[in-house]
Design a protein around this motif. Structure first.
Motif, PDB file in Angstrom:
ATOM      1  N   ALA A 248       0.882  -1.166   0.000  1.00 35.28           N
ATOM      2  CA  ALA A 248       0.000   0.000   0.000  1.00 35.28           C
ATOM      3  C   ALA A 248       0.919   1.215   0.000  1.00 35.28           C
ATOM      4  N   ARG A 249       0.900   1.976  -1.068  1.00 35.15           N
ATOM      5  CA  ARG A 249       1.844   3.074  -1.218  1.00 35.15           C
ATOM      6  C   ARG A 249       1.477   4.265  -0.343  1.00 35.15           C
ATOM      7  N   ALA A 250       2.492   5.041  -0.016  1.00 39.41           N
ATOM      8  CA  ALA A 250       2.297   6.219   0.834  1.00 39.41           C
ATOM      9  C   ALA A 250       1.352   7.208   0.166  1.00 39.41           C
ATOM     10  N   GLY A 251       0.587   7.906   0.991  1.00 44.62           N
ATOM     11  CA  GLY A 251      -0.281   8.960   0.477  1.00 44.62           C
ATOM     12  C   GLY A 251      -1.431   8.480  -0.379  1.00 44.62           C
ATOM     13  N   GLY A 252      -1.821   7.221  -0.234  1.00 41.75           N
ATOM     14  CA  GLY A 252      -2.918   6.697  -1.037  1.00 41.75           C
ATOM     15  C   GLY A 252      -2.595   6.599  -2.516  1.00 41.75           C
ATOM     16  N   ALA A 253      -1.301   6.406  -2.827  1.00 44.52           N
ATOM     17  CA  ALA A 253      -0.869   6.386  -4.227  1.00 44.52           C
ATOM     18  C   ALA A 253      -0.954   5.005  -4.855  1.00 44.52           C
ATOM     19  N   GLY A 254      -1.880   4.193  -4.368  1.00 41.19           N
ATOM     20  CA  GLY A 254      -2.126   2.914  -5.017  1.00 41.19           C
ATOM     21  C   GLY A 254      -1.808   1.722  -4.139  1.00 41.19           C
ATOM     22  N   THR A 255      -2.384   0.585  -4.507  1.00 39.67           N
ATOM     23  CA  THR A 255      -2.151  -0.678  -3.814  1.00 39.67           C
ATOM     24  C   THR A 255      -1.831  -1.742  -4.853  1.00 39.67           C
ATOM     25  N   LEU A 256      -0.781  -2.514  -4.601  1.00 43.66           N
ATOM     26  CA  LEU A 256      -0.325  -3.516  -5.555  1.00 43.66           C
ATOM     27  C   LEU A 256      -0.123  -4.856  -4.858  1.00 43.66           C
ATOM     28  N   THR A 257      -0.381  -5.929  -5.587  1.00 40.70           N
ATOM     29  CA  THR A 257      -0.063  -7.264  -5.100  1.00 40.70           C
ATOM     30  C   THR A 257       0.980  -7.882  -6.023  1.00 40.70           C
ATOM     31  N   PHE A 258       1.818  -8.731  -5.432  1.00 43.40           N
ATOM     32  CA  PHE A 258       2.896  -9.392  -6.160  1.00 43.40           C
ATOM     33  C   PHE A 258       2.718 -10.896  -5.998  1.00 43.40           C
ATOM     34  N   SER A 259       2.838 -11.614  -7.107  1.00 46.16           N
ATOM     35  CA  SER A 259       2.644 -13.061  -7.069  1.00 46.16           C
ATOM     36  C   SER A 259       3.509 -13.717  -8.145  1.00 46.16           C
ATOM     37  N   ALA A 260       3.385 -15.053  -8.240  1.00 51.67           N
ATOM     38  CA  ALA A 260       4.111 -15.846  -9.249  1.00 51.67           C
ATOM     39  C   ALA A 260       5.604 -15.558  -9.229  1.00 51.67           C
ATOM     40  N   TRP A 261       6.154 -15.359  -8.032  1.00 51.76           N
ATOM     41  CA  TRP A 261       7.584 -15.088  -7.910  1.00 51.76           C
ATOM     42  C   TRP A 261       8.397 -16.285  -8.418  1.00 51.76           C
ATOM     43  N   GLY A 262       9.357 -16.001  -9.281  1.00 51.21           N
ATOM     44  CA  GLY A 262      10.253 -17.032  -9.800  1.00 51.21           C
ATOM     45  C   GLY A 262       9.672 -17.890 -10.896  1.00 51.21           C
ATOM     46  N   LYS A 263       8.406 -17.671 -11.261  1.00 47.87           N
ATOM     47  CA  LYS A 263       7.773 -18.470 -12.313  1.00 47.87           C
ATOM     48  C   LYS A 263       7.956 -17.761 -13.656  1.00 47.87           C
ATOM     49  N   ASN A 264       8.957 -18.206 -14.403  1.00 45.76           N
ATOM     50  CA  ASN A 264       9.274 -17.539 -15.665  1.00 45.76           C
ATOM     51  C   ASN A 264       8.220 -17.831 -16.727  1.00 45.76           C
ATOM     52  N   PHE A 265       8.235 -17.055 -17.790  1.00 45.78           N
ATOM     53  CA  PHE A 265       7.241 -17.162 -18.850  1.00 45.78           C
ATOM     54  C   PHE A 265       7.884 -16.699 -20.148  1.00 45.78           C
ATOM     55  N   PRO A 266       7.380 -17.138 -21.299  1.00 47.89           N
ATOM     56  CA  PRO A 266       7.975 -16.746 -22.566  1.00 47.89           C
ATOM     57  C   PRO A 266       7.507 -15.374 -23.026  1.00 47.89           C
TER      58      PRO A 266
END
Length: 248
Positions: free
Chosen positions: A211-229
């Motif tokens: 959750a970014r400072a000042g209400g500058a957005g919220t992000l989720t991170f997933s699929a760490w290390g799972k490469n793709f073409p």
């Protein structure tokens, strides 16, 4: 943040009941379930060390998926991107218009529908014809075009993570939480005013929610290390815009 699963809640109740029945030579003793039991151990570290470790883990990962909203320069961008060391691909939505980005090495492509290009070209006599030509096609963005610098950042793993994974102000921890079923430790900047970051307690200490400072957005991170073409579009899928891409 997600609610604690029912099974884990039941386990906590059972453990609490068992603890209440433990008797020693001096009477009843209390005990509690260790929230860091079976974890990677970062939950016991100071916030600054947790941030350092999560940045290192993120930087060494081969790939990830990033989704959510980012507010920058007064404009909100909705992102759904997959990123790796070679580039990235995914969608960006701004002011109700969605377009696709694809970067392979130094080559950046933008794909959008006719509505996007009609708005970009204005309402001139040739706007509809141009939009029809570009509809659903990959447009190669010249490296010298202002749009290249603006949009390539959305496809650059290192640039995005370096800019996002920094909390502002004094760091502190804010308890144990869960994100998509994974146990996390939360760290904050200035008690949350400088942003909050949930870090995985399972496996590598990857960042899972920001959750970014000042209400500058919220992000989720997933699929760490799972490469793709990343596949370069065919010639029949690409078209030349013919001039500088619109700054809007």
């Amino acid at each position: 943040m997600t609610a604690i699963p029912q099974g884990r809640a039941r386990r906590t109740v059972v453990v609490g009941a068992m603890c209440a029945l433990v008797v020693t030579g001096t009477g009843l003793t209390g005990c509690s379930e260790d929230p860091d039991a079976g974890t990677n151990g970062v939950g016991k570290l100071p916030a600054a060390q947790i941030q350092s470790k999560t940045r290192a883990a993120a930087g060494s990962a081969r790939a990830l998926r990033l989704s959510g909203n980012v507010v920058t320069s007064g404009r909100t961008y909705k992102l759904d991107m997959r990123l790796n060391s070679e580039g990235g691909s995914g969608s960006v939505t701004a002011e109700g218009t969605t377009f696709q980005l694809l970067r392979i090495g130094e080559e950046l492509y933008l794909k959008a529908g006719a509505d996007f290009w009609t708005q970009a070209d204005g309402k001139g006599d040739n706007s509809d014809a141009a939009a029809e030509k570009l509809d659903g096609k990959y447009v190669k963005v010249p490296s010298g075009d202002p749009a290249y610098k603006k949009f390539s950042g959305f496809t650059d793993k290192d640039v995005l993570l370096d800019g996002l994974l920094t909390l502002h102000g004094s760091l502190d921890t804010d308890g144990h939480h869960e994100q998509a079923g994974t146990r996390t430790i939360r760290i904050t900047g200035d008690k949350g005013d400088g942003g909050t970051l949930d870090v995985s307690l399972e496996g590598q200490p990857y960042p899972l929610r920001l959750a970014r400072a000042g209400g500058a957005g919220t992000l989720t991170f997933s699929a760490w290390g799972k490469n793709f073409p990343l596949t370069e579009p065919g010639k029949d899928e690409t078209v030349d815009y013919g001039k500088q891409l619109p700054s809007s």
